[in-house]
Design a protein around this motif. Structure first.
Motif, PDB file in Angstrom:
ATOM      1  N   ASP A 169       0.734 -68.386  48.212  1.00  0.00           N
ATOM      2  CA  ASP A 169       0.795 -69.727  48.037  1.00  0.00           C
ATOM      3  C   ASP A 169       1.836 -70.254  49.249  1.00  0.00           C
ATOM      4  OD1 ASP A 169       0.886 -72.586  47.403  1.00  0.00           O
ATOM      5  OD2 ASP A 169       2.692 -72.391  46.191  1.00  0.00           O
ATOM      6  N   LEU A 170       2.960 -69.658  49.546  1.00  0.00           N
ATOM      7  CA  LEU A 170       3.871 -69.991  50.472  1.00  0.00           C
ATOM      8  C   LEU A 170       3.287 -69.680  51.907  1.00  0.00           C
ATOM      9  CD1 LEU A 170       7.306 -68.577  48.899  1.00  0.00           C
ATOM     10  CD2 LEU A 170       6.367 -71.195  49.237  1.00  0.00           C
ATOM     11  N   HIS A 171       2.763 -68.607  51.994  1.00  0.00           N
ATOM     12  CA  HIS A 171       2.240 -68.274  53.456  1.00  0.00           C
ATOM     13  C   HIS A 171       0.795 -67.985  53.579  1.00  0.00           C
ATOM     14  CE1 HIS A 171       6.551 -67.466  53.699  1.00  0.00           C
ATOM     15  NE2 HIS A 171       6.680 -66.536  52.714  1.00  0.00           N
ATOM     16  N   ALA A 172      -0.085 -68.541  52.714  1.00  0.00           N
ATOM     17  CA  ALA A 172      -1.515 -68.604  52.795  1.00  0.00           C
ATOM     18  C   ALA A 172      -2.001 -67.200  53.107  1.00  0.00           C
ATOM     19  CB  ALA A 172      -2.033 -69.480  53.867  1.00  0.00           C
ATOM     20  N   ILE A 173      -1.312 -66.027  52.380  1.00  0.00           N
ATOM     21  CA  ILE A 173      -1.951 -64.849  52.397  1.00  0.00           C
ATOM     22  C   ILE A 173      -3.043 -64.529  51.379  1.00  0.00           C
ATOM     23  CG2 ILE A 173      -1.460 -62.455  52.427  1.00  0.00           C
ATOM     24  CD1 ILE A 173       1.634 -63.232  53.114  1.00  0.00           C
ATOM     25  N   PRO A 174      -4.312 -64.481  51.725  1.00  0.00           N
ATOM     26  CA  PRO A 174      -5.302 -64.173  50.725  1.00  0.00           C
ATOM     27  C   PRO A 174      -4.937 -62.645  49.893  1.00  0.00           C
ATOM     28  CG  PRO A 174      -6.303 -64.947  52.818  1.00  0.00           C
ATOM     29  CD  PRO A 174      -4.984 -64.712  52.993  1.00  0.00           C
ATOM     30  N   THR A 175      -4.760 -62.869  48.597  1.00  0.00           N
ATOM     31  CA  THR A 175      -4.217 -61.650  47.901  1.00  0.00           C
ATOM     32  C   THR A 175      -5.142 -61.359  46.852  1.00  0.00           C
ATOM     33  OG1 THR A 175      -2.101 -62.156  48.835  1.00  0.00           O
ATOM     34  CG2 THR A 175      -2.401 -60.756  46.659  1.00  0.00           C
ATOM     35  N   THR A 176      -5.563 -60.232  46.564  1.00  0.00           N
ATOM     36  CA  THR A 176      -6.373 -59.898  45.149  1.00  0.00           C
ATOM     37  C   THR A 176      -5.349 -58.665  44.609  1.00  0.00           C
ATOM     38  OG1 THR A 176      -8.381 -60.323  46.134  1.00  0.00           O
ATOM     39  CG2 THR A 176      -8.222 -58.855  44.192  1.00  0.00           C
ATOM     40  N   CYS A 177      -5.160 -58.788  43.344  1.00  0.00           N
ATOM     41  CA  CYS A 177      -4.283 -58.094  42.704  1.00  0.00           C
ATOM     42  C   CYS A 177      -5.246 -57.352  41.407  1.00  0.00           C
ATOM     43  CB  CYS A 177      -3.262 -58.454  41.778  1.00  0.00           C
ATOM     44  SG  CYS A 177      -1.854 -59.215  42.555  1.00  0.00           S
ATOM     45  N   PHE A 178      -5.578 -56.033  41.711  1.00  0.00           N
ATOM     46  CA  PHE A 178      -6.366 -55.398  40.768  1.00  0.00           C
ATOM     47  C   PHE A 178      -5.809 -54.516  39.585  1.00  0.00           C
ATOM     48  CE2 PHE A 178      -7.266 -53.592  45.010  1.00  0.00           C
ATOM     49  CZ  PHE A 178      -6.471 -52.722  45.097  1.00  0.00           C
ATOM     50  N   ARG A 179      -6.261 -54.869  38.610  1.00  0.00           N
ATOM     51  CA  ARG A 179      -5.457 -54.145  37.099  1.00  0.00           C
ATOM     52  C   ARG A 179      -6.397 -52.833  36.848  1.00  0.00           C
ATOM     53  NH1 ARG A 179      -4.266 -59.781  33.879  1.00  0.00           N
ATOM     54  NH2 ARG A 179      -2.318 -60.465  35.121  1.00  0.00           N
ATOM     55  N   PHE A 180      -5.812 -51.717  36.859  1.00  0.00           N
ATOM     56  CA  PHE A 180      -6.510 -50.564  36.809  1.00  0.00           C
ATOM     57  C   PHE A 180      -6.464 -49.945  35.268  1.00  0.00           C
ATOM     58  CE2 PHE A 180      -5.353 -48.974  40.926  1.00  0.00           C
ATOM     59  CZ  PHE A 180      -6.275 -49.583  41.792  1.00  0.00           C
ATOM     60  N   PHE A 181      -7.514 -49.470  34.606  1.00  0.00           N
ATOM     61  CA  PHE A 181      -7.314 -49.046  33.454  1.00  0.00           C
ATOM     62  C   PHE A 181      -7.346 -47.618  33.661  1.00  0.00           C
ATOM     63  CE2 PHE A 181      -8.254 -53.505  32.776  1.00  0.00           C
ATOM     64  CZ  PHE A 181      -7.994 -53.856  31.486  1.00  0.00           C
ATOM     65  N   THR A 182      -7.258 -46.893  32.303  1.00  0.00           N
ATOM     66  CA  THR A 182      -6.971 -45.424  32.584  1.00  0.00           C
ATOM     67  C   THR A 182      -7.757 -44.538  33.349  1.00  0.00           C
ATOM     68  OG1 THR A 182      -6.335 -45.625  30.065  1.00  0.00           O
ATOM     69  CG2 THR A 182      -6.627 -43.251  31.151  1.00  0.00           C
ATOM     70  N   VAL A 183      -7.502 -44.405  34.484  1.00  0.00           N
ATOM     71  CA  VAL A 183      -8.424 -43.569  35.484  1.00  0.00           C
ATOM     72  C   VAL A 183      -8.134 -42.045  35.406  1.00  0.00           C
ATOM     73  CG1 VAL A 183      -8.540 -43.430  38.026  1.00  0.00           C
ATOM     74  CG2 VAL A 183      -7.700 -45.525  36.974  1.00  0.00           C
ATOM     75  N   TYR A 184      -9.366 -41.396  35.565  1.00  0.00           N
ATOM     76  CA  TYR A 184      -9.330 -39.932  35.739  1.00  0.00           C
ATOM     77  C   TYR A 184     -10.331 -39.542  36.645  1.00  0.00           C
ATOM     78  CZ  TYR A 184     -13.817 -40.348  32.977  1.00  0.00           C
ATOM     79  OH  TYR A 184     -15.227 -40.450  32.989  1.00  0.00           O
ATOM     80  N   GLY A 185     -10.261 -38.377  36.976  1.00  0.00           N
ATOM     81  CA  GLY A 185     -11.193 -37.787  37.780  1.00  0.00           C
ATOM     82  C   GLY A 185     -10.584 -36.444  38.805  1.00  0.00           C
ATOM     83  N   PRO A 186     -11.404 -35.853  39.460  1.00  0.00           N
ATOM     84  CA  PRO A 186     -10.997 -34.672  40.510  1.00  0.00           C
ATOM     85  C   PRO A 186      -9.591 -35.389  41.245  1.00  0.00           C
ATOM     86  CG  PRO A 186     -13.247 -34.752  40.789  1.00  0.00           C
ATOM     87  CD  PRO A 186     -12.906 -36.284  39.718  1.00  0.00           C
ATOM     88  N   TRP A 187      -8.741 -34.332  41.478  1.00  0.00           N
ATOM     89  CA  TRP A 187      -7.481 -34.540  42.176  1.00  0.00           C
ATOM     90  C   TRP A 187      -6.507 -35.696  41.376  1.00  0.00           C
ATOM     91  CZ3 TRP A 187      -6.595 -31.538  46.186  1.00  0.00           C
ATOM     92  CH2 TRP A 187      -7.464 -30.759  46.938  1.00  0.00           C
ATOM     93  N   GLY A 188      -6.847 -35.458  39.935  1.00  0.00           N
ATOM     94  CA  GLY A 188      -5.743 -36.420  39.359  1.00  0.00           C
ATOM     95  C   GLY A 188      -4.463 -36.193  39.382  1.00  0.00           C
ATOM     96  N   ARG A 189      -3.603 -36.745  38.737  1.00  0.00           N
ATOM     97  CA  ARG A 189      -2.228 -36.549  38.469  1.00  0.00           C
ATOM     98  C   ARG A 189      -1.826 -35.610  37.237  1.00  0.00           C
ATOM     99  NH1 ARG A 189      -0.561 -42.236  37.779  1.00  0.00           N
ATOM    100  NH2 ARG A 189       0.863 -41.439  36.214  1.00  0.00           N
ATOM    101  N   PRO A 190      -0.798 -34.627  37.736  1.00  0.00           N
ATOM    102  CA  PRO A 190      -0.721 -33.531  36.686  1.00  0.00           C
ATOM    103  C   PRO A 190       0.076 -34.152  35.318  1.00  0.00           C
ATOM    104  CG  PRO A 190       0.079 -32.740  38.747  1.00  0.00           C
ATOM    105  CD  PRO A 190      -0.401 -34.104  39.108  1.00  0.00           C
ATOM    106  N   ASP A 191       0.673 -35.388  35.699  1.00  0.00           N
ATOM    107  CA  ASP A 191       1.411 -36.157  34.558  1.00  0.00           C
ATOM    108  C   ASP A 191       0.538 -36.649  33.480  1.00  0.00           C
ATOM    109  OD1 ASP A 191       1.224 -37.815  36.629  1.00  0.00           O
ATOM    110  OD2 ASP A 191       2.184 -39.279  35.429  1.00  0.00           O
ATOM    111  N   MET A 192      -0.786 -36.627  33.791  1.00  0.00           N
ATOM    112  CA  MET A 192      -1.658 -37.761  32.864  1.00  0.00           C
ATOM    113  C   MET A 192      -2.504 -36.548  32.154  1.00  0.00           C
ATOM    114  SD  MET A 192      -3.134 -39.990  36.170  1.00  0.00           S
ATOM    115  CE  MET A 192      -4.023 -41.265  34.780  1.00  0.00           C
ATOM    116  N   ALA A 193      -3.136 -37.283  31.199  1.00  0.00           N
ATOM    117  CA  ALA A 193      -3.558 -36.521  30.229  1.00  0.00           C
ATOM    118  C   ALA A 193      -4.763 -35.923  30.324  1.00  0.00           C
ATOM    119  CB  ALA A 193      -3.916 -37.491  29.004  1.00  0.00           C
ATOM    120  N   PRO A 194      -5.729 -36.080  31.228  1.00  0.00           N
ATOM    121  CA  PRO A 194      -6.908 -34.986  31.460  1.00  0.00           C
ATOM    122  C   PRO A 194      -6.298 -33.666  31.958  1.00  0.00           C
ATOM    123  CG  PRO A 194      -7.384 -37.072  32.553  1.00  0.00           C
ATOM    124  CD  PRO A 194      -5.985 -37.410  31.917  1.00  0.00           C
TER     125      PRO A 194
END
Length: 334
Positions: A169-194
Motif C-alpha cells: 500500500d505504502l510503496h505500490a509494490i505488487p505483492t502475492t503471499c502464497f500459503r503452502f499446505f503440507t509439502v512433500y517430495g524428493p529433496w525434502g527436509r529431514p525434520d518433516m514427516a515423510p
C-alpha cells in the motif's frame, strides 16, 4: 533474459523452484544462509546441482544481514523476487522462538526494503497454512479471517503477510503471499514427516504418530507447488481488479494471498499407509498425544489459484509418495 531473485534456493522448495525457472530459460540468483537447522550437506548438494546451470548464481549470507542483502539485490537487478527463505517448523518454534523473529520478521522486512528500492515488478512471499490456526471451517479460504494462530511460527508468518500488505500500500509494490499446505517430495527436509517416517519404517523402528492418528493434512507434491508459484509470477496483483468475489485482493493495495494446496483432506493414517506401500514394509506405530502448536487438520480451498492461473495441483498421494521413496532410497543408498 528475465532475472528472478529467489531467497532460500538451498532449501527444499527454493531448490525445486530454481530448477523449474532455469529449465524455462530464466536467470536465477539465489540467496541462502545455509543455516544448520537441518543437514547442511543436503542444502549444499541441492545448490551444487543448481550451480551446474550457467544461468544460476548465488550468494551465501543471512537474511538478517541487511547490508549484504541490499547490495546483492541492487547488484543483480531482478525483475521479480520470490522470498522463500525462513525459519520453518512448528515444533522447533517451541525450542528456539527467537530465531523465528530474526529470520521471519527481520529477514522479511529486509527483503521488502530491498524490493522497494529495486522497484521490482512483483514480490512473492511464502506463507503457510498454519496461519489459519484454530479455524475450524474448512476448506480454508483466503478470504476467511486468520487471527487465531497457535504457534509462534504461524504468528511470524501472519506478521509477514501484514507487513507486506502495508508495504504494498505504502510503496505500490505488487505483492502475492502464497500459503503452502503440507509439502512433500524428493529433496525434502529431514525434520518433516515423510523422511522421518520413511527412515524409521525402512529401519524397522517405530514411528511417532501424533494425535493418535486422528489428524488430517492437505498433502501437496512439491512439483505441483512450484508450478503454482511459477504461474503466479505472471499474475501481478492490480488494485481494483479482483477475479471473483472470493478473491483476496486488497481493497486498497496491489496485494493478495493465495492458497497452494492439493485441495484434499487426507487422514494421517492414509499417508502412513502410502509410505508403507511404497517401502514394502509395515510401520510400527507409536500413538501419541498432539504436540503443542499443532492443529488437528488443514485443507485448502484452491479455487482462487485456479481462477488466477487455470491450474490446480493434481498429483495423487500414492504417486507422489512412491516418487519420494524412490528418491530417498537413491539419495541415502538404501
Amino acid at each position: 533474459m528475465r532475472c528472478i531473485y529467489v531467497t532460500g534456493t538451498a532449501g527444499f522448495i527454493g531448490f525445486h523452484l530454481a530448477e523449474r525457472l532455469l529449465a524455462e530459460g530464466f536467470r536465477v540468483h539465489g540467496f541462502d544462509g545455509m543455516t544448520p537447522y537441518y543437514d547442511v550437506d543436503l542444502k549444499r548438494n541441492r545448490h551444487a546441482i543448481l550451480r551446474r546451470h550457467p544461468n544460476f548464481s548465488a550468494t551465501e549470507a543471512m537474511l538478517e544481514d541487511e547490508a549484504v542483502l541490499m547490495a546483492d539485490i541492487a547488484d543483480v537487478g531482478p525483475e521479480m523476487i520470490v522470498h522463500l527463505a525462513a525459519q520453518a517448523g512448528v515444533r522447533y518454534s517451541l525450542e528456539a522462538p527467537r530465531s523465528y523473529l530474526s529470520a521471519n520478521i527481520d529477514g522479511t522486512f529486509n527483503v521488502m526494503e530491498a524490493a522497494r528500492i529495486a522497484k521490482v515488478k512483483h514480490l512473492l512471499i511464502a506463507s503457510t497454512s498454519s496461519v489459519y490456526g484454530a479455524n475450524t471451517q474448512m476448506p480454508y479460504r483466503e478470504i476467511d479471517k486468520a487471527d487465531s494462530q497457535v504457534s509462534l511460527y504461524a504468528a511470524t508468518k501472519k506478521a509477514s503477510e501484514a507487513m507486506s500488505h502495508a508495504y504494498a500500500d505504502l510503496h505500490a509494490i505488487p505483492t502475492t503471499c502464497f500459503r503452502f499446505f503440507t509439502v512433500y517430495g524428493p529433496w525434502g527436509r529431514p525434520d518433516m514427516a515423510p523422511i522421518k517416517f520413511t527412515r524409521a519404517i525402512l529401519a524397522g523402528e517405530p514411528i511417532d504418530v501424533y494425535g493418535h492418528g486422528q489428524m488430517f493434512r492437505d498433502f501437496t507434491y512439491v512439483t505441483d507447488l512450484v508450478r503454482g508459484i511459477r504461474l503466479l509470477l505472471d499474475q501481478v496483483p492490480e488494485r481494483g481488479k479482483p477475479v471473483s468475489e472470493a478473491d483476496s485482493l486488497s481493497p486498497v493495495a496491489p496485494w493478495r494471498v493465495v492458497n497452494i494446496g492439493n485441495g484434499e483432506k487426507v487422514a494421517l493414517g492414509d499417508f502412513i499407509a502410502a509410505i508403507e506401500e511404497a517401502c514394502g514394509v509395515t510401520a510400527i506405530r507409536n500413538y501419541m498425544e498432539m504436540q503443542k502448536g499443532d492443529v488437528r487438520a488443514t485443507w485448502a480451498d484452491n479455487r482462487l489459484l485456479q481462477q488466477l492461473t487455470g491450474y490446480r495441483p493434481q498429483t495423487a498421494l500414492r504417486t507422489g509418495i512412491a516418487q519420494f521413496v524412490t528418491w530417498y532410497r537413491s539419495y541415502y543408498g538404501i
